[in-house]
Design a protein around this motif. Sequence first.
Motif, PDB file in Angstrom:
ATOM      1  N   THR A  86       0.876  -1.123   0.047  1.00  0.00           N
ATOM      2  CA  THR A  86      -0.030   0.077  -0.029  1.00  0.00           C
ATOM      3  C   THR A  86       0.985   1.201  -0.008  1.00  0.00           C
ATOM      4  O   THR A  86       2.139   1.276  -0.061  1.00  0.00           O
ATOM      5  CB  THR A  86      -0.981  -0.012   1.041  1.00  0.00           C
ATOM      6  N   ASP A  87       0.335   2.461   0.145  1.00  0.00           N
ATOM      7  CA  ASP A  87       1.178   3.451   0.161  1.00  0.00           C
ATOM      8  C   ASP A  87       1.777   3.728   1.616  1.00  0.00           C
ATOM      9  O   ASP A  87       2.688   4.616   1.553  1.00  0.00           O
ATOM     10  CB  ASP A  87       0.236   4.837  -0.139  1.00  0.00           C
ATOM     11  N   LEU A 159      -2.828  -2.173  -3.049  1.00  0.00           N
ATOM     12  CA  LEU A 159      -3.795  -1.084  -2.874  1.00  0.00           C
ATOM     13  C   LEU A 159      -3.832  -0.101  -4.189  1.00  0.00           C
ATOM     14  O   LEU A 159      -2.881   0.597  -4.354  1.00  0.00           O
ATOM     15  CB  LEU A 159      -3.597  -0.402  -1.608  1.00  0.00           C
ATOM     16  N   LEU A 164      -8.376  -2.384   0.701  1.00  0.00           N
ATOM     17  CA  LEU A 164      -7.739  -3.521  -0.148  1.00  0.00           C
ATOM     18  C   LEU A 164      -8.046  -4.630   0.932  1.00  0.00           C
ATOM     19  O   LEU A 164      -7.817  -4.478   2.021  1.00  0.00           O
ATOM     20  CB  LEU A 164      -6.286  -3.442  -0.436  1.00  0.00           C
ATOM     21  N   PHE A 184      -6.731  -3.552   4.369  1.00  0.00           N
ATOM     22  CA  PHE A 184      -5.791  -2.268   4.511  1.00  0.00           C
ATOM     23  C   PHE A 184      -6.667  -1.056   3.754  1.00  0.00           C
ATOM     24  O   PHE A 184      -7.363  -1.203   2.909  1.00  0.00           O
ATOM     25  CB  PHE A 184      -4.734  -2.578   3.566  1.00  0.00           C
ATOM     26  N   GLU A 185      -6.245   0.024   4.405  1.00  0.00           N
ATOM     27  CA  GLU A 185      -6.689   1.341   4.082  1.00  0.00           C
ATOM     28  C   GLU A 185      -5.697   2.440   3.551  1.00  0.00           C
ATOM     29  O   GLU A 185      -4.566   2.343   4.073  1.00  0.00           O
ATOM     30  CB  GLU A 185      -7.803   1.968   4.799  1.00  0.00           C
ATOM     31  N   LYS A 186      -6.023   3.188   2.572  1.00  0.00           N
ATOM     32  CA  LYS A 186      -5.219   3.914   2.027  1.00  0.00           C
ATOM     33  C   LYS A 186      -4.648   4.975   2.978  1.00  0.00           C
ATOM     34  O   LYS A 186      -5.366   5.765   4.160  1.00  0.00           O
ATOM     35  CB  LYS A 186      -5.711   4.676   0.899  1.00  0.00           C
TER      36      LYS A 186
END
Length: 554
Positions: A86-87, A159, A164, A184-186
Amino acid sequence: MESQRSFLLIGLALVSFLLWQQWQKDYGPQPVKQVQSEQSAQMQDDGVPSADVGADVQDMPNNSGDIPGMEPVVQKNQNRMVHVQTDALNIQIDLRGGDVVSANLQDFPVTQGSEETYSMLRQQGGLYIAQSGLIGRNGPDSNSQGRPRYATEQNEYVLEGGTLEVPLVWQSKEGIRVVKTFVFEKGSHTVKVNYSVTNNTGNAISFQQFGQFKQTTEVPDGGNMFMPTYRGAAYGTEDDQYTKYTFDDIEDKNLKKTTPAGWVGMLEHYFVSAWVPPTQKTNELYSKLSANQYAIIGFKGEPVTVNAGDSTTISADLYVGPKDQETLANLARGLDLTVDYGILWWISQSLFSLLKFLHSVVGNWGVAIILITVLVKGVMYPLTKKQYESMARLRNLAPKMQQLKERFGDDRQKMSQAMMELYKKEKVNPMGGCLPLILQMPIFLALYWVLLESVELRHADFALWITDLSVKDPFFVLPVLTGASMWLLQKLQPTTVTDPMQQKIMQFMPVAMSVFFLWFPAGLVLYWLVSNIITLIQAKLIYASMEKRGLKTK
């Protein structure tokens, strides 16, 4: 004034002792320790909690070749690993047990400007992983054949939107189906771990979830005598929001506490990993020493029963990231206290809020440090003024004090009575110079811990050669300037010390403090330098005011 000199002498002795202690640590003889290899230790003990609901944490049975404890920790087979990016996080999940065995923080480089990201969880260079699963009578992690081998549709997840989901699926021969989903979240360092359990058997089943961290105990603490930082375990309960539980504590005694909500974690200087179980449930927090080499701290949830044909969902949060106070406070009660400001946390938190506000205005953490130092010194100016005036009055009494010494000689009782009468007559408080100093110390110490603990200062740029306020000045300019400012303060404050040896010690004090500051982060040294400069200006103004009133300052 004399009492202030005494404090400085004590400080010099302390600095000398700490320097010797650090030299012994770095260059002195080191004890020889017999340490198991990581692979052989892991083969003896996987460290998963007991399969018995409510039982103490024990070793998993190791009489089967399928048990993860009988396999090496370092697994080269990529088919067993799921990679998630992810980021904010770069994570690897082992399909055997569904453990997070690697986690890098995408937005935190190891060093400033480095392309290598900071590693929190890892298998290499000292084991540090986040394990989780379902134990109990029907929990898949209590199976005699070892921990479950989950299946997933793909081995790479990225993501691309706001959320995700990474589902891992396991099903028993009897018909128990478990879907372990990592969400998962941004922009978030929090991973929600959900368990969806479906009972397709003919009988009721029971289990309970667990989450734990497993870390090699032989790891550097990341700090030193000049910048003490804590590395180890911690936990929070309803009664005690934040309690450190060192590796030595884990070796000496297993933790066992039952509490509503709660949390467990592993701490580093600027970062923390934490398991946060459901806040509406009662959980058991525990610890153990695994294979005489690995410290484990974790939680076990309440037993859950699922009737035949029914299903249920339970979850827990895994946080792996920086000690961001706002994020941690929203995640669990007391988790923000891992930003450890010590006993003065209530002052430090207010100062940190002020520091963040100033940064939001000026956009530079170095300038924000200068501004907060100016504000704090400005607020405390009345105390500083009282301190200097009291010291000046005491200096003016020096001739009369000498006359009393000549008059009473070694008769200490009469000398003390005469001194008290003189103080009363001249309306001088002998503690007047110390009391303002004592009142100021909590604020300065609180600000010190703010600058030491705040992750916001990590890799924060200031100006010129100071590109990172969290590390020492690369050219040692700030420590030298701080020592010079202390020397000027000494010159501005005439002393009544007549002993040649004491005079030499006092003259050496700025040099000793400059050496002391060589190891300090640039942000802390900047704070002390600005504080000294402001004190010099304030002293000049105070002395000028006293001269106008006819009060001698020299």
